[in-house]
Design an enzyme around this catalytic site. Structure first.
Site, PDB file in Angstrom:
ATOM      1  N   ASP A  69      39.737  46.547  43.073  1.00 11.82           N
ATOM      2  CA  ASP A  69      39.261  45.598  43.957  1.00 11.82           C
ATOM      3  C   ASP A  69      39.494  46.214  45.545  1.00 11.82           C
ATOM      4  O   ASP A  69      39.843  45.379  46.416  1.00 11.82           O
ATOM      5  CB  ASP A  69      40.169  44.111  44.184  1.00 11.82           C
ATOM      6  CG  ASP A  69      39.563  42.983  44.793  1.00 11.82           C
ATOM      7  OD1 ASP A  69      38.114  43.021  45.047  1.00 11.82           O
ATOM      8  OD2 ASP A  69      40.206  42.144  45.160  1.00 11.82           O
ATOM      9  N   LYS A  84      53.992  37.464  49.897  1.00 14.61           N
ATOM     10  CA  LYS A  84      52.893  37.220  49.173  1.00 14.61           C
ATOM     11  C   LYS A  84      53.679  36.066  47.968  1.00 14.61           C
ATOM     12  O   LYS A  84      54.581  36.656  47.252  1.00 14.61           O
ATOM     13  CB  LYS A  84      52.293  38.336  48.389  1.00 14.61           C
ATOM     14  CG  LYS A  84      51.149  37.800  47.353  1.00 14.61           C
ATOM     15  CD  LYS A  84      50.431  38.797  46.537  1.00 14.61           C
ATOM     16  CE  LYS A  84      49.738  39.716  47.569  1.00 14.61           C
ATOM     17  NZ  LYS A  84      48.853  40.671  46.899  1.00 14.61           N
ATOM     18  N   VAL A  92      49.716  34.199  51.411  1.00 16.32           N
ATOM     19  CA  VAL A  92      50.467  35.300  51.913  1.00 16.32           C
ATOM     20  C   VAL A  92      50.713  34.695  53.337  1.00 16.32           C
ATOM     21  O   VAL A  92      50.391  34.007  54.009  1.00 16.32           O
ATOM     22  CB  VAL A  92      49.363  36.545  52.253  1.00 16.32           C
ATOM     23  CG1 VAL A  92      50.320  37.552  53.171  1.00 16.32           C
ATOM     24  CG2 VAL A  92      49.060  37.208  51.136  1.00 16.32           C
TER      25      VAL A  92
END
Length: 658
Positions: A135, A40, A25
């Site tokens: 996540d 990204k 990133v």
């Protein structure tokens, strides 16, 4: 990719921010707009040919939630080159992440609540589009300078299709995984478990499970939460449920978790606002208003929500003051009554009346009422002379001996007109009101009794309905209303028509005033209830214009209540509220509105019947289908619910026949 490199002909790389297994990133500047963005860069090695279709599916699904205020926005996707598969150009958050703030120890309970609400808001949007993040962790919660949270990094998100409800691949950050993620077959609730972990850690500065990875997994599976005593008390129940080892005993949706966090936030605001109000007794109103507004902004509450809480707090404070005032008045009343009894025992009628007069005037705050009280006692003294009267019963017996003309003059003096104010000392404040309809109690699950009640309110006289509603006292204000109603009954038994109508009119005015009072308190059920009772009373008093006005008001508030109940999927209660509204509109001769309300009621009852039908409760379904047909008989344009009810009713009957 190098710093200061121009990529895709328009993005200048300014800074390397982070790297992971799947991507790197960068902070960059869009040259043509001078906008700062985050880019990204996806590695080709992480996405071989057999995974490309999953990447495309995820990017397409993510497009549905781009722009959500609590999800890092993706501006566009650019093709990559060399070892870079693609460039995802995203919103740049000029702040920090939750992990860094936790390390700094700068978070208050209010900060954590607001961050949790933001995460839940983002998850609601993602889950609504079948996206499981997988996540959620402090590093993936980015925070603006104002501490507004945004969920980042959907790189391992799972997109559920029409035929899949569970993910089976063990992926994510192990520390923040739900217990079931280790064994497969997990769903959206895994994101909620991770959110609970993140918030617990942010609040206590410690992780709820200590040890190495395997030991943490074992403690998660057994539900052994540690350091719970360090968690603020109001947050403990939330944590126990959010981190429960049994997935079915946790929060089931992001909306449910949001509502609980919002409840805690409102409670916290209420505590602080209450302290501000208590401390501002001798301060200017403008200072208190400014302090409450600063408090509201700290908690990020909407203005109408904060105002509602503030009004309740002010009302509670006034109620407390009024209660203390009433206690002081009661002490003085007892003193006057004690003196009056002493005088009566000594047959000193003049001084006894004087003490009773003082006691009566303590209960009056209106000059006109005080003047009426003076006249009453003067006439009572002249008319009776009260010989040998030592008790209330003696006085009542003496009044009974008066001639009809003297009685009429005396009772007319007691009548209170519609425009006068009720003595505040007698009005108990409604400190706690349950949110339920109480016009007439009815079993909310018995469709036939609902139908019987519907027919009753259409055909019964207002006098009969008033008798029914005053059989059961549920709220403090109903005690005085019942007293006024009893006075009307006494006049009726004495065949004093004028006095009876006067009391009914007084009762209508009483309920009208309380309806207006409950509007300020946002007690919708009680507003509708009081307007409807005012309609009954005015109709009994032969004041049709006032009765129709209150019927219209009652109907409007019952419709408002019904719509709230529909949003809560409380179909039976919503249907009954529409029935109440229809009855009021019928009395007000608004036939079009009657049809709308009865159509809405039939739809609500159809939803209730269908729910019962689906779980095999055919008896309950049958009763509600019959109720729907009963309502639909009088409708010139029956809604589809009536037609479908007939079909499903026939289906049940065929099943019985077989």
């Amino acid at each position: 990719m190098k710093i200061n490199e121009l990529i895709s002909g328009k993005y200048r790389l300014l800074e390397h921010l982070s790297s992971g297994s799947f991507s790197s990133v960068f902070r960059a500047r869009e040259e043509m707009t001078d906008r700062i963005v985050a880019i990204k860069a996806l590695s080709k090695d992480a996405y071989p040919a057999d995974r490309m279709r999953y990447l495309l599916t995820e990017l397409q699904a993510m497009s549905n939630i781009w722009g959500h205020p609590n999800i890092v926005s993706i501006h566009t996707v650019e093709p990559g080159k060399d070892n870079c598969l693609a460039l995802i150009v995203m919103e740049y958050i000029d702040g920090t992440n939750l992990n860094q703030l936790v390390q700094q120890g700068d978070l208050t309970l209010n900060d954590v609540l607001n961050i949790g609400l933001d995460i839940c808001n983002g998850l609601k949007a993602a889950h609504a589009h079948n996206i499981l993040h997988r996540d959620i962790k402090p590093q993936n919660i980015l925070l603006t300078p104002e501490k507004e949270a945004k969920i980042a990094d959907f790189s391992i998100a799972r997109i559920f299709g029409e035929t899949t409800e569970f993910a089976v691949t063990m992926t994510g950050t192990r520390r923040y995984m739900a217990p079931e993620q280790h064994y497969g077959a997990y769903d959206f609730r895994a994101d909620l478990y991770a959110t609970g972990l993140v918030l617990y850690e942010a609040l206590t500065k410690q992780f709820p499970f200590s040890g190495e990875a395997d030991e943490i997994d074992r403690k998660k599976a057994s539900g052994e939460i540690e350091n719970l005593e360090k968690c603020p008390e109001e947050f403990r129940n939330f944590s126990l449920k959010a981190l429960h080892r049994d997935v079915d005993k946790r929060y089931q949706t992001a909306s449910e978790m949001y509502e609980e966090l919002d409840r805690i936030r409102r409670w916290q605001y209420e505590q602080q606002a209450s302290a501000l109000i208590a401390e501002s007794a001798n301060s200017p109103a403008t200072e208190l208003a400014s302090a409450l507004e600063r408090c509201r902004k700290t908690f990020r509450l909407q203005i109408d929500v904060a105002e509602f809480i503030n009004q309740n707090l002010f009302f509670e404070m006034r109620s407390k003051d009024e209660k203390e005032k009433r206690e002081r008045v009661k002490i003085r009343l007892r003193q006057h009554y004690t003196e009056a009894i002493k005088y009566l025992r000594n047959e000193n009628i003049e001084n006894a009346l004087r003490e009773l007069h003082k006691a009566h005037n303590l209960c009056l705050q209106d000059a006109e009422l005080v003047a009426q009280a003076d006249t009453l006692f003067k006439e009572a003294s002249t008319a009776t002379s009260l010989p040998n009267a030592s008790t209330v019963q003696d006085i009542a017996a003496l009044i009974e001996k008066l001639s009809e003309t003297e009685k009429t003059n005396l009772f007319d003096t007691l009548n209170i007109s519609e425009t006068q104010t009720e003595p505040e000392v007698y009005q108990e404040p409604p400190e706690v009101y349950q949110r339920e309809l109480n016009t007439i109690s009815f079993p909310k699950t018995e469709a036939q009794q609902v139908d019987n009640y519907r027919v009753l309110i259409e055909e019964a006289s207002p006098e009969f309905l008033l008798d029914k509603v005053h059989e059961d006292i549920q709220y403090p204000h109903e005690e005085e209303a019942a007293y006024i109603y009893q006075q009307a009954q006494i006049f009726m038994q004495q065949e004093n028509v004028r006095g009876c109508l006067g009391q009914y009119k007084r009762l209508g005015a009483f309920y009208y005033r309380h309806a207006r009072r409950f509007i300020r308190m946002d007690e919708i059920e009680l507003v509708a209830n009081c307007y409807t009772r005012a309609r009954f009373a005015y109709a009994a008093a032969q004041k049709q214009r006032n009765a129709r006005k209150n019927a219209r008001n009652g109907a409007a508030y019952y419709v408002h209540l019904a719509r709230q109940l529909e949003m809560q999927r409380s179909w039976i209660e919503a249907g009954m509220s529409y029935i109440f509204a229809a009855d009021n509109y019928r009395f007000a001769q608004l036939s079009l509105e009657v049809e709308k309300c009865e159509s809405s009621a039939s739809v609500c009852y159809f939803n209730a019947a269908e729910s019962a039908h689906l779980i095999g409760d055919l008896q309950t379904a049958y009763e509600y289908y019959m109720l729907i047909l009963s309502i639909g008989e009088k409708l010139p344009n029956p809604p589809r619910a009536v037609i479908e009810a007939q079909k499903l009713l026939d289906e049940i009957r065929k099943g019985d026949h077989k």
